[in-house]
Design an enzyme around this catalytic site. Structure first.
Site, mmCIF file in Angstrom:
data_model
loop_
_atom_site.group_PDB
_atom_site.id
_atom_site.type_symbol
_atom_site.label_atom_id
_atom_site.label_comp_id
_atom_site.label_asym_id
_atom_site.label_seq_id
_atom_site.Cartn_x
_atom_site.Cartn_y
_atom_site.Cartn_z
ATOM 1 N N ALA A 62 78.222 5.779 -59.501
ATOM 2 C CA ALA A 62 77.108 6.556 -60.019
ATOM 3 C C ALA A 62 75.979 6.468 -58.998
ATOM 4 O O ALA A 62 75.925 5.528 -58.205
ATOM 5 C CB ALA A 62 76.668 5.981 -61.360
ATOM 6 N N GLY A 107 81.352 3.775 -61.067
ATOM 7 C CA GLY A 107 81.822 4.985 -61.751
ATOM 8 C C GLY A 107 83.006 5.643 -61.046
ATOM 9 O O GLY A 107 83.789 6.353 -61.687
ATOM 10 N N GLU A 110 85.917 3.905 -62.315
ATOM 11 C CA GLU A 110 86.143 4.296 -63.714
ATOM 12 C C GLU A 110 86.758 5.685 -63.840
ATOM 13 O O GLU A 110 87.586 5.932 -64.722
ATOM 14 C CB GLU A 110 84.826 4.196 -64.488
ATOM 15 N N GLU A 130 79.132 -3.147 -60.440
ATOM 16 C CA GLU A 130 77.834 -2.992 -61.123
ATOM 17 C C GLU A 130 77.050 -4.286 -61.247
ATOM 18 O O GLU A 130 75.822 -4.274 -61.307
ATOM 19 C CB GLU A 130 78.049 -2.400 -62.517
HETATM 20 N N1 COA Z 1 74.509 5.865 -55.064
HETATM 21 C C1 COA Z 1 73.649 6.507 -54.239
HETATM 22 N N2 COA Z 1 73.785 6.554 -52.906
HETATM 23 C C2 COA Z 1 74.836 5.896 -52.387
HETATM 24 C C3 COA Z 1 75.762 5.188 -53.171
HETATM 25 C C4 COA Z 1 75.559 5.198 -54.570
HETATM 26 N N3 COA Z 1 76.417 4.604 -55.420
HETATM 27 N N4 COA Z 1 76.689 4.629 -52.367
HETATM 28 C C5 COA Z 1 76.352 4.982 -51.112
HETATM 29 N N5 COA Z 1 75.246 5.752 -51.127
HETATM 30 C C6 COA Z 1 74.556 6.361 -49.990
HETATM 31 C C7 COA Z 1 73.742 5.323 -49.203
HETATM 32 O O1 COA Z 1 72.476 5.119 -49.818
HETATM 33 C C8 COA Z 1 73.646 6.008 -47.878
HETATM 34 O O2 COA Z 1 72.663 7.016 -47.936
HETATM 35 P P1 COA Z 1 71.605 7.201 -46.681
HETATM 36 O O3 COA Z 1 72.473 7.577 -45.521
HETATM 37 O O4 COA Z 1 70.725 8.309 -47.167
HETATM 38 O O5 COA Z 1 70.925 5.883 -46.503
HETATM 39 C C9 COA Z 1 74.988 6.722 -47.740
HETATM 40 O O6 COA Z 1 75.509 6.848 -49.061
HETATM 41 C C10 COA Z 1 75.989 5.929 -46.910
HETATM 42 O O7 COA Z 1 76.059 4.607 -47.471
HETATM 43 P P2 COA Z 1 75.871 3.285 -46.583
HETATM 44 O O8 COA Z 1 75.568 2.159 -47.518
HETATM 45 O O9 COA Z 1 74.903 3.522 -45.487
HETATM 46 O O10 COA Z 1 77.340 3.181 -45.983
HETATM 47 P P3 COA Z 1 78.137 1.870 -45.599
HETATM 48 O O11 COA Z 1 79.383 2.370 -44.945
HETATM 49 O O12 COA Z 1 77.293 0.897 -44.875
HETATM 50 O O13 COA Z 1 78.524 1.196 -47.006
HETATM 51 C C11 COA Z 1 79.326 1.150 -49.277
HETATM 52 C C12 COA Z 1 79.310 1.886 -47.913
HETATM 53 C C13 COA Z 1 80.111 2.003 -50.246
HETATM 54 C C14 COA Z 1 79.974 -0.222 -49.081
HETATM 55 C C15 COA Z 1 77.845 0.981 -49.758
HETATM 56 O O14 COA Z 1 77.205 2.256 -49.673
HETATM 57 C C16 COA Z 1 77.736 0.503 -51.179
HETATM 58 O O15 COA Z 1 77.920 -0.671 -51.447
HETATM 59 N N6 COA Z 1 77.401 1.440 -52.096
HETATM 60 C C17 COA Z 1 77.119 1.092 -53.476
HETATM 61 C C18 COA Z 1 78.389 0.929 -54.229
HETATM 62 C C19 COA Z 1 78.105 0.566 -55.649
HETATM 63 O O16 COA Z 1 77.588 -0.487 -55.990
HETATM 64 N N7 COA Z 1 78.482 1.494 -56.549
HETATM 65 C C20 COA Z 1 78.401 1.285 -57.945
HETATM 66 C C21 COA Z 1 77.322 2.101 -58.543
HETATM 67 S S1 COA Z 1 77.373 2.006 -60.316
#
Ligand code: COA
Length: 254
Positions: A62, A107, A110, A130
């Site tokens: 999400a 999400g 999920e 989460e």
């Molecule tokens: N919601 C909003 N934006 C997200 C996102 C999320 N769940 N996951 C990634 N993004 C965005 C980042 O903010 C970033 O945006 P930006 O370029 O404008 O800064 C872009 O996607 C790329 O992500 P980034 O973190 O820079 O890539 P990465 O390769 O270093 O890491 C992940 C990738 C997936 C490991 C990391 O983005 C992450 O941990 N995301 C959150 C995952 C999470 O907890 N999801 C559960 C949500 S309920």
């Protein structure tokens, strides 16, 4: 507004792609509404494939930037929307294949759990992450994950926010198959095409019967989860966890 969910039809196969690669296909409300709308157009599909655009992510969860300021009531609405979509996938007459082509967190995991079959590419990483945002899974993860992989593996994933590589996800039974990244599309297409050629009413009946295994208590569990999830919005740890992510720093939980 650009289309953040696309649908492509080939024969009886409808392929739905979440298309926000700059945000790793994270699901904001517009994208969820678009997904719900696209699903409304799939009544005649014989098999559905759900995947994410780009090489990096299925769905990274999400949208945290959107979620971070939600009130409890708004979070409940957001949970309802996510639940409606997952329920729709789970109860659709046609079998749904999640083609997990990269990160599937929160999400995203999920959505995949609500599919019938999960095929992952070797680069996939899957988690209910989460906890590190100060919340819990809110679109069915607390109910569907333990039913699929067992209580202990699910508790580890949800309590620790473990991020499982594709091979480990296959070992615990979270995905059915792991294939090289370049082969994912063809493997999934072959399976979807085969499914689309099966007798549709028998397939729908098989799916309905298999779903009965989870009927009854799960509905109550899902409703409970929705209330718990939205109740966490407004807590210090939810605000801090999500703000820290957006600000690219480590969170400081209470
Ligand atoms: N919601 C909003 N934006 C997200 C996102 C999320 N769940 N996951 C990634 N993004 C965005 C980042 O903010 C970033 O945006 P930006 O370029 O404008 O800064 C872009 O996607 C790329 O992500 P980034 O973190 O820079 O890539 P990465 O390769 O270093 O890491 C992940 C990738 C997936 C490991 C990391 O983005 C992450 O941990 N995301 C959150 C995952 C999470 O907890 N999801 C559960 C949500 S309920």
């Amino acid at each position: 507004m650009p289309d953040t969910v696309t649908i492509e039809r080939r024969g009886g196969v409808a392929t739905i792609t979440i298309d926000r690669p700059d945000s790793l296909n994270a699901l904001n409300t517009n994208t969820l509404h678009a997904l719900e709308h696209v699903l409304d157009e799939t009544d005649d599909a014989r098999a559905i494939v759900l995947t994410g655009a780009g090489d990096d992510a299925f769905v990274a969860g999400a949208d945290i930037g959107y979620m971070k300021e939600l009130s409890t009531d708004e979070a409940l609405e957001y949970a309802d929307l996510g639940h409606r979509i997952c329920d729709r996938l789970e109860t659709h007459d046609a079998p749904v294949i999640a083609a997990i082509n990269g990160y599937a967190f929160g999400g995203g995991c999920e959505l995949a759990l609500a599919a019938d079959l999960r095929i992952a590419s070797e680069n996939a990483v899957i988690g209910q992450t989460e906890i590190d945002l100060g919340i819990v899974p809110g679109w069915g993860g607390t109910q569907r994950l333990p039913r699929l992989i067992g209580d202990q593996a699910a508790r580890r994933m949800i309590f620790l926010g473990e991020r499982l590589d594709a091979e480990v996800a296959a070992e615990v039974g979270l995905v059915g198959e792991v294939v090289p990244q370049d082969d994912l599309d063809s493997v999934v297409e072959e399976m979807a095409t085969e499914l689309a050629g099966k007798p549709r009413f028998a397939l729908a009946a098989a799916k309905e019967a298999l779903n009965q295994v989870h009927e009854g208590p799960q509905a109550a569990g899902l409703a409970y989860e929705r209330r718990l999830w939205s109740g966490l919005f407004g807590t210090h740890d939810q605000r801090e966890g999500m703000e820290a992510f957006v600000e690219k720093r480590d969170p400081e939980f209470e």
